[in-house]
Write a protein that holds these residues in place. Sequence first.
Motif, PDB file in Angstrom:
ATOM      1  N   UNK A   1       0.880  -1.171   0.000  1.00 10.05           N
ATOM      2  CA  UNK A   1       0.000   0.000   0.000  1.00 10.05           C
ATOM      3  C   UNK A   1       0.915   1.217   0.000  1.00 10.05           C
ATOM      4  N   UNK A   2       0.820   2.017  -1.044  1.00 10.38           N
ATOM      5  CA  UNK A   2       1.742   3.140  -1.224  1.00 10.38           C
ATOM      6  C   UNK A   2       1.016   4.466  -1.085  1.00 10.38           C
ATOM      7  N   UNK A   3       1.576   5.353  -0.270  1.00  7.18           N
ATOM      8  CA  UNK A   3       1.014   6.684  -0.043  1.00  7.18           C
ATOM      9  C   UNK A   3       1.990   7.717  -0.603  1.00  7.18           C
ATOM     10  N   UNK A   4       1.727   8.166  -1.827  1.00  6.28           N
ATOM     11  CA  UNK A   4       2.632   9.103  -2.481  1.00  6.28           C
ATOM     12  C   UNK A   4       2.763  10.422  -1.747  1.00  6.28           C
ATOM     13  N   UNK A   5       1.674  10.888  -1.150  1.00  2.00           N
ATOM     14  CA  UNK A   5       1.715  12.157  -0.413  1.00  2.00           C
ATOM     15  C   UNK A   5       2.629  12.037   0.802  1.00  2.00           C
ATOM     16  N   UNK A   6       2.614  10.890   1.440  1.00  2.86           N
ATOM     17  CA  UNK A   6       3.480  10.699   2.615  1.00  2.86           C
ATOM     18  C   UNK A   6       4.949  10.684   2.203  1.00  2.86           C
ATOM     19  N   UNK A   7       5.235  10.103   1.058  1.00  2.00           N
ATOM     20  CA  UNK A   7       6.612  10.110   0.551  1.00  2.00           C
ATOM     21  C   UNK A   7       7.087  11.535   0.332  1.00  2.00           C
ATOM     22  N   UNK A   8       6.239  12.360  -0.274  1.00  2.00           N
ATOM     23  CA  UNK A   8       6.603  13.749  -0.543  1.00  2.00           C
ATOM     24  C   UNK A   8       6.824  14.511   0.758  1.00  2.00           C
ATOM     25  N   UNK A   9       5.937  14.297   1.731  1.00  2.00           N
ATOM     26  CA  UNK A   9       6.097  14.976   3.018  1.00  2.00           C
ATOM     27  C   UNK A   9       7.399  14.572   3.698  1.00  2.00           C
TER      28      UNK A   9
ATOM     29  N   UNK B   1      17.404  22.348  -4.890  1.00  2.00           N
ATOM     30  CA  UNK B   1      18.515  23.074  -4.268  1.00  2.00           C
ATOM     31  C   UNK B   1      18.881  22.419  -2.936  1.00  2.00           C
ATOM     32  N   UNK B   2      18.993  21.086  -2.979  1.00  2.00           N
ATOM     33  CA  UNK B   2      19.315  20.296  -1.788  1.00  2.00           C
ATOM     34  C   UNK B   2      20.054  19.045  -2.242  1.00  2.00           C
ATOM     35  N   UNK B   3      20.808  18.452  -1.342  1.00  2.00           N
ATOM     36  CA  UNK B   3      21.576  17.252  -1.666  1.00  2.00           C
ATOM     37  C   UNK B   3      20.713  16.022  -1.427  1.00  2.00           C
ATOM     38  N   UNK B   4      20.189  15.455  -2.497  1.00  2.00           N
ATOM     39  CA  UNK B   4      19.347  14.264  -2.394  1.00  2.00           C
ATOM     40  C   UNK B   4      20.187  13.043  -2.761  1.00  2.00           C
ATOM     41  N   UNK B   5      20.423  12.166  -1.790  1.00  2.00           N
ATOM     42  CA  UNK B   5      21.184  10.950  -2.063  1.00  2.00           C
ATOM     43  C   UNK B   5      20.261   9.740  -2.045  1.00  2.00           C
ATOM     44  N   UNK B   6      20.811   8.597  -2.430  1.00  4.67           N
ATOM     45  CA  UNK B   6      20.007   7.378  -2.528  1.00  4.67           C
ATOM     46  C   UNK B   6      19.397   6.964  -1.187  1.00  4.67           C
ATOM     47  N   UNK B   7      20.153   6.971  -0.068  1.00  3.51           N
ATOM     48  CA  UNK B   7      19.535   6.597   1.210  1.00  3.51           C
ATOM     49  C   UNK B   7      18.342   7.467   1.591  1.00  3.51           C
ATOM     50  N   UNK B   8      18.418   8.762   1.287  1.00  2.66           N
ATOM     51  CA  UNK B   8      17.291   9.659   1.594  1.00  2.66           C
ATOM     52  C   UNK B   8      16.074   9.296   0.751  1.00  2.66           C
ATOM     53  N   UNK B   9      16.296   9.033  -0.539  1.00  2.48           N
ATOM     54  CA  UNK B   9      15.194   8.658  -1.427  1.00  2.48           C
ATOM     55  C   UNK B   9      14.566   7.348  -0.979  1.00  2.48           C
ATOM     56  N   UNK B  10      15.416   6.361  -0.687  1.00  2.74           N
ATOM     57  CA  UNK B  10      14.921   5.041  -0.271  1.00  2.74           C
ATOM     58  C   UNK B  10      14.142   5.144   1.036  1.00  2.74           C
ATOM     59  N   UNK B  11      14.651   5.909   1.988  1.00  2.00           N
ATOM     60  CA  UNK B  11      13.981   6.044   3.283  1.00  2.00           C
ATOM     61  C   UNK B  11      12.580   6.620   3.118  1.00  2.00           C
ATOM     62  N   UNK B  12      12.429   7.605   2.241  1.00  2.00           N
ATOM     63  CA  UNK B  12      11.119   8.207   2.009  1.00  2.00           C
ATOM     64  C   UNK B  12      10.160   7.196   1.386  1.00  2.00           C
ATOM     65  N   UNK B  13      10.663   6.393   0.470  1.00  2.00           N
ATOM     66  CA  UNK B  13       9.803   5.391  -0.196  1.00  2.00           C
ATOM     67  C   UNK B  13       9.402   4.289   0.782  1.00  2.00           C
ATOM     68  N   UNK B  14      10.313   3.918   1.680  1.00  2.00           N
ATOM     69  CA  UNK B  14      10.010   2.896   2.685  1.00  2.00           C
ATOM     70  C   UNK B  14       8.938   3.401   3.642  1.00  2.00           C
ATOM     71  N   UNK B  15       9.095   4.624   4.116  1.00  2.00           N
ATOM     72  CA  UNK B  15       8.124   5.205   5.041  1.00  2.00           C
ATOM     73  C   UNK B  15       6.729   5.260   4.419  1.00  2.00           C
ATOM     74  N   UNK B  16       6.670   5.491   3.126  1.00  2.00           N
ATOM     75  CA  UNK B  16       5.385   5.665   2.432  1.00  2.00           C
ATOM     76  C   UNK B  16       4.756   4.354   1.973  1.00  2.00           C
ATOM     77  N   UNK B  17       5.380   3.235   2.263  1.00  2.00           N
ATOM     78  CA  UNK B  17       4.915   1.940   1.751  1.00  2.00           C
ATOM     79  C   UNK B  17       4.672   0.953   2.891  1.00  2.00           C
TER      80      UNK B  17
END
Length: 204
Positions: free
Chosen positions: A18-26, A71-87
């Motif tokens: 179950x994926x919550x795209x809005x939560x990933x963005x937040x 205008x921020x440093x987005x790395x793979x761990x940050x991206x993955x963490x957001x996707x995990x939280x939202x799923x």
Amino acid sequence: MNPLIDVLLLDVDGVLLDYDGARRIRHLAEALCVPALRVSHALQAGGLDAAYDSGDVDTVGYLQRLSTALDADVDAPTWVAARVVASRPCDAVIQRVLALPPTLRIGLLTNNGPMMTEVLAQLLPTLCVRARGHILCSAMLGGRKPDPAVYLRALDWVKATPRRTLFIDDLFRNVRGARLAGLHAETADDGRSLGRVFKRYGLA
């Protein structure tokens, strides 16, 4: 008479997760100290996620473009963490899949870029082992569902034939694309509906 199925190919978001795209963005917005609307625009309105999912941009290029847009440093761990939280794993679905005979080969087919494999390893470790490496992100196939060519490339990857493969997705447009490619395909979005499909095909 039920068709003989050798391979079960499963969608991820809407079926296994179950994926919550809005939560990933937040989550990304908070982690990067950037307004959520700006994150949403960069990923969706700007078409960056779609380009990544289709394989038009690789992971390095995707993260660079996202970092520039925010205008921020987005790395793979940050991206993955957001996707995990939202799923959230759909336990009833996963239990039914894991109960299938070990002789039935299982693969996952998701409209996502390569970093999604790390997300799945964290959220669905047992199922990923059961899939034996057949974790297919659309980017590696050069397109997105429901393009029939994507399904055929996925079957080449897992060495399967359309007439012996069953594909499950929560969206009928993706099911229709799979059928156009010659696969057996059905919609399911929870344990009960998946169980009915398995019975129909003699898998349970």
